[in-house]
Design a protein around this motif. Sequence first.
Motif, PDB file in Angstrom:
ATOM      1  N   ARG A   1       0.970  -1.158   0.174  1.00  0.00           N
ATOM      2  CA  ARG A   1       0.110   0.203  -0.178  1.00  0.00           C
ATOM      3  C   ARG A   1       0.757   1.186  -0.049  1.00  0.00           C
ATOM      4  O   ARG A   1       0.488   2.380  -0.742  1.00  0.00           O
ATOM      5  CB  ARG A   1      -1.057  -0.021   1.090  1.00  0.00           C
ATOM      6  N   VAL A   2       1.854   1.322   0.740  1.00  0.00           N
ATOM      7  CA  VAL A   2       2.941   2.357   0.661  1.00  0.00           C
ATOM      8  C   VAL A   2       3.456   2.312  -0.720  1.00  0.00           C
ATOM      9  O   VAL A   2       3.595   3.792  -1.232  1.00  0.00           O
ATOM     10  CB  VAL A   2       3.820   2.253   1.731  1.00  0.00           C
ATOM     11  N   TYR A   3       3.889   1.239  -1.254  1.00  0.00           N
ATOM     12  CA  TYR A   3       4.345   1.607  -2.766  1.00  0.00           C
ATOM     13  C   TYR A   3       3.270   2.165  -3.559  1.00  0.00           C
ATOM     14  O   TYR A   3       3.540   3.116  -4.245  1.00  0.00           O
ATOM     15  CB  TYR A   3       4.671   0.087  -3.108  1.00  0.00           C
ATOM     16  N   ASP A   4       2.077   1.655  -3.605  1.00  0.00           N
ATOM     17  CA  ASP A   4       0.932   2.182  -4.359  1.00  0.00           C
ATOM     18  C   ASP A   4       0.745   3.585  -4.101  1.00  0.00           C
ATOM     19  O   ASP A   4       0.573   4.430  -4.976  1.00  0.00           O
ATOM     20  CB  ASP A   4      -0.332   1.522  -4.160  1.00  0.00           C
ATOM     21  N   TYR A   5       0.873   4.181  -2.754  1.00  0.00           N
ATOM     22  CA  TYR A   5       0.731   5.453  -2.446  1.00  0.00           C
ATOM     23  C   TYR A   5       1.530   6.412  -3.233  1.00  0.00           C
ATOM     24  O   TYR A   5       1.474   7.517  -3.664  1.00  0.00           O
ATOM     25  CB  TYR A   5       0.749   5.697  -1.114  1.00  0.00           C
ATOM     26  N   HIS A   6       3.176   5.892  -3.124  1.00  0.00           N
ATOM     27  CA  HIS A   6       4.265   6.411  -3.799  1.00  0.00           C
ATOM     28  C   HIS A   6       4.036   6.721  -5.181  1.00  0.00           C
ATOM     29  O   HIS A   6       4.404   7.736  -5.931  1.00  0.00           O
ATOM     30  CB  HIS A   6       5.489   6.045  -3.320  1.00  0.00           C
TER      31      HIS A   6
ATOM     32  N   LEU B   1      12.437   0.425   1.418  1.00  0.00           N
ATOM     33  CA  LEU B   1      11.941  -0.382   0.503  1.00  0.00           C
ATOM     34  C   LEU B   1      11.060  -0.046  -0.442  1.00  0.00           C
ATOM     35  O   LEU B   1      11.146   0.004  -1.651  1.00  0.00           O
ATOM     36  CB  LEU B   1      11.686  -1.828   1.057  1.00  0.00           C
ATOM     37  N   ALA B   2       9.866   0.370   0.177  1.00  0.00           N
ATOM     38  CA  ALA B   2       8.839   0.670  -0.619  1.00  0.00           C
ATOM     39  C   ALA B   2       8.915   2.104  -1.429  1.00  0.00           C
ATOM     40  O   ALA B   2       8.505   2.243  -2.537  1.00  0.00           O
ATOM     41  CB  ALA B   2       7.576   1.002   0.319  1.00  0.00           C
ATOM     42  N   GLY B   3       9.912   3.104  -0.910  1.00  0.00           N
ATOM     43  CA  GLY B   3       9.992   4.378  -1.445  1.00  0.00           C
ATOM     44  C   GLY B   3      11.162   4.008  -2.586  1.00  0.00           C
ATOM     45  O   GLY B   3      11.137   5.304  -3.231  1.00  0.00           O
ATOM     46  N   TRP B   4      12.024   3.450  -2.370  1.00  0.00           N
ATOM     47  CA  TRP B   4      13.161   3.742  -3.161  1.00  0.00           C
ATOM     48  C   TRP B   4      13.071   3.487  -4.524  1.00  0.00           C
ATOM     49  O   TRP B   4      13.808   4.392  -5.503  1.00  0.00           O
ATOM     50  CB  TRP B   4      14.427   2.664  -2.617  1.00  0.00           C
ATOM     51  N   TRP B   5      11.830   2.767  -5.055  1.00  0.00           N
ATOM     52  CA  TRP B   5      11.656   2.405  -6.335  1.00  0.00           C
ATOM     53  C   TRP B   5      11.382   3.877  -7.116  1.00  0.00           C
ATOM     54  O   TRP B   5      11.573   4.261  -8.307  1.00  0.00           O
ATOM     55  CB  TRP B   5      10.528   1.550  -6.660  1.00  0.00           C
TER      56      TRP B   5
ATOM     57  N   PRO C   1      16.008   5.825 -12.482  1.00  0.00           N
ATOM     58  CA  PRO C   1      16.638   5.400 -13.418  1.00  0.00           C
ATOM     59  C   PRO C   1      17.471   4.046 -13.074  1.00  0.00           C
ATOM     60  O   PRO C   1      17.857   3.268 -13.645  1.00  0.00           O
ATOM     61  CB  PRO C   1      17.638   6.475 -13.642  1.00  0.00           C
ATOM     62  N   LEU C   2      17.838   4.131 -11.876  1.00  0.00           N
ATOM     63  CA  LEU C   2      18.559   2.866 -11.144  1.00  0.00           C
ATOM     64  C   LEU C   2      17.874   2.045 -11.180  1.00  0.00           C
ATOM     65  O   LEU C   2      18.363   0.556 -11.393  1.00  0.00           O
ATOM     66  CB  LEU C   2      18.973   3.355  -9.690  1.00  0.00           C
ATOM     67  N   ALA C   3      16.686   1.619 -10.647  1.00  0.00           N
ATOM     68  CA  ALA C   3      15.611   0.532 -10.850  1.00  0.00           C
ATOM     69  C   ALA C   3      15.555  -0.110 -12.089  1.00  0.00           C
ATOM     70  O   ALA C   3      15.708  -1.323 -12.431  1.00  0.00           O
ATOM     71  CB  ALA C   3      14.339   1.020 -10.252  1.00  0.00           C
ATOM     72  N   GLN C   4      15.457   0.904 -13.443  1.00  0.00           N
ATOM     73  CA  GLN C   4      15.290   0.454 -14.575  1.00  0.00           C
ATOM     74  C   GLN C   4      16.593  -0.076 -15.073  1.00  0.00           C
ATOM     75  O   GLN C   4      16.640  -1.155 -15.611  1.00  0.00           O
ATOM     76  CB  GLN C   4      15.194   1.704 -15.614  1.00  0.00           C
ATOM     77  N   MET C   5      17.710   0.439 -14.601  1.00  0.00           N
ATOM     78  CA  MET C   5      19.065   0.139 -15.263  1.00  0.00           C
ATOM     79  C   MET C   5      19.363  -1.359 -14.550  1.00  0.00           C
ATOM     80  O   MET C   5      19.906  -2.571 -15.075  1.00  0.00           O
ATOM     81  CB  MET C   5      20.215   0.705 -14.663  1.00  0.00           C
ATOM     82  N   ILE C   6      18.943  -1.808 -13.305  1.00  0.00           N
ATOM     83  CA  ILE C   6      19.070  -2.960 -12.359  1.00  0.00           C
ATOM     84  C   ILE C   6      17.983  -4.131 -12.979  1.00  0.00           C
ATOM     85  O   ILE C   6      18.237  -5.291 -13.205  1.00  0.00           O
ATOM     86  CB  ILE C   6      19.270  -2.803 -10.977  1.00  0.00           C
ATOM     87  N   MET C   7      16.675  -3.602 -12.774  1.00  0.00           N
ATOM     88  CA  MET C   7      15.896  -4.359 -13.132  1.00  0.00           C
ATOM     89  C   MET C   7      15.243  -4.776 -14.550  1.00  0.00           C
ATOM     90  O   MET C   7      14.586  -5.431 -14.954  1.00  0.00           O
ATOM     91  CB  MET C   7      14.612  -3.931 -12.246  1.00  0.00           C
ATOM     92  N   GLY C   8      15.736  -3.695 -15.203  1.00  0.00           N
ATOM     93  CA  GLY C   8      15.478  -3.820 -16.901  1.00  0.00           C
ATOM     94  C   GLY C   8      14.231  -3.959 -17.103  1.00  0.00           C
ATOM     95  O   GLY C   8      13.275  -3.170 -16.528  1.00  0.00           O
TER      96      GLY C   8
ATOM     97  N   GLY D   1       7.317  -5.765 -12.079  1.00  0.00           N
ATOM     98  CA  GLY D   1       6.982  -6.491 -11.045  1.00  0.00           C
ATOM     99  C   GLY D   1       7.404  -6.230  -9.761  1.00  0.00           C
ATOM    100  O   GLY D   1       7.492  -7.163  -8.810  1.00  0.00           O
ATOM    101  N   ALA D   2       7.926  -4.731  -9.846  1.00  0.00           N
ATOM    102  CA  ALA D   2       8.400  -4.301  -8.586  1.00  0.00           C
ATOM    103  C   ALA D   2       7.506  -4.511  -7.392  1.00  0.00           C
ATOM    104  O   ALA D   2       8.184  -4.823  -6.111  1.00  0.00           O
ATOM    105  CB  ALA D   2       9.064  -2.717  -8.680  1.00  0.00           C
ATOM    106  N   ARG D   3       6.214  -4.263  -7.634  1.00  0.00           N
ATOM    107  CA  ARG D   3       5.266  -4.182  -6.181  1.00  0.00           C
ATOM    108  C   ARG D   3       5.275  -5.517  -5.764  1.00  0.00           C
ATOM    109  O   ARG D   3       5.468  -5.877  -4.416  1.00  0.00           O
ATOM    110  CB  ARG D   3       4.088  -3.925  -6.606  1.00  0.00           C
ATOM    111  N   ASP D   4       5.040  -6.473  -6.348  1.00  0.00           N
ATOM    112  CA  ASP D   4       5.213  -8.029  -5.929  1.00  0.00           C
ATOM    113  C   ASP D   4       6.557  -8.450  -5.411  1.00  0.00           C
ATOM    114  O   ASP D   4       6.439  -9.178  -4.434  1.00  0.00           O
ATOM    115  CB  ASP D   4       4.926  -8.937  -7.243  1.00  0.00           C
ATOM    116  N   ALA D   5       7.546  -7.830  -6.063  1.00  0.00           N
ATOM    117  CA  ALA D   5       9.025  -8.261  -5.358  1.00  0.00           C
ATOM    118  C   ALA D   5       9.112  -7.655  -4.088  1.00  0.00           C
ATOM    119  O   ALA D   5       9.531  -8.343  -3.045  1.00  0.00           O
ATOM    120  CB  ALA D   5      10.084  -7.828  -6.129  1.00  0.00           C
TER     121      ALA D   5
END
Length: 194
Positions: free
Chosen positions: A86-91, A155-159, A164-171, A176-180
């Motif tokens: 829910r915190v992820y969704d809020y952000h 963890l919820a906010g860093w995405w 750009p960092l998330a895209q470089m690492i996760m491609g 699927g970031a929320r599920d992870a």
Amino acid sequence: MAWNTARTRQLLLDAAVEEFAEHGPEAARLDRIAATAGVNKERIYQYFGNKEQLFAAVLSWSLERLAEAVPLDGPLAADLPAYAGRVYDYHREHPQFIRLLYWEGLHRGGDPIAAREERAAHYAAKLSALAAAQKDGTLPSEFTPGELLYAVIALAGWWYATPPLAQMIMGDGIGGARDALVRMVAKLAGSTSS
């Protein structure tokens, strides 16, 4: 015609959130906030004081909005993975809050925290709920309530703090970031649910 103080104050807060999130407390301009709100700039001084006080009010108000939208009390504390989601969704819906927190860190560093007592009260209630969940055994006691809450918030906010960092690492896996996140917090909370 009577002046609607509450509405004017809200218009200024809404405009200030956007201005501070975009430009930070140093480069934010009160005249732009007033123009966006459609209000005379003098109202900012009347309702909030100076720019620093307005920034503190924006941080407090933004935290109140998050706390209302994503509560963590009583039985909700036992399901930490769902709370993280829910915190992820809020952000995702309100990316300005993360930006405001980062601007605060960049701007203030180790200086006194604006509206510390009011803002800390929101976290104190969450910490109390986590401590109660640990006491009744629904959350493990391996970590303190503060460690758990801080980890989930980070963890919820860093995405959204570093897309750009998330895209470089996760491609392509960033979808699927929320599920992870929920799975990671489930491990952290010692559960396999959610």
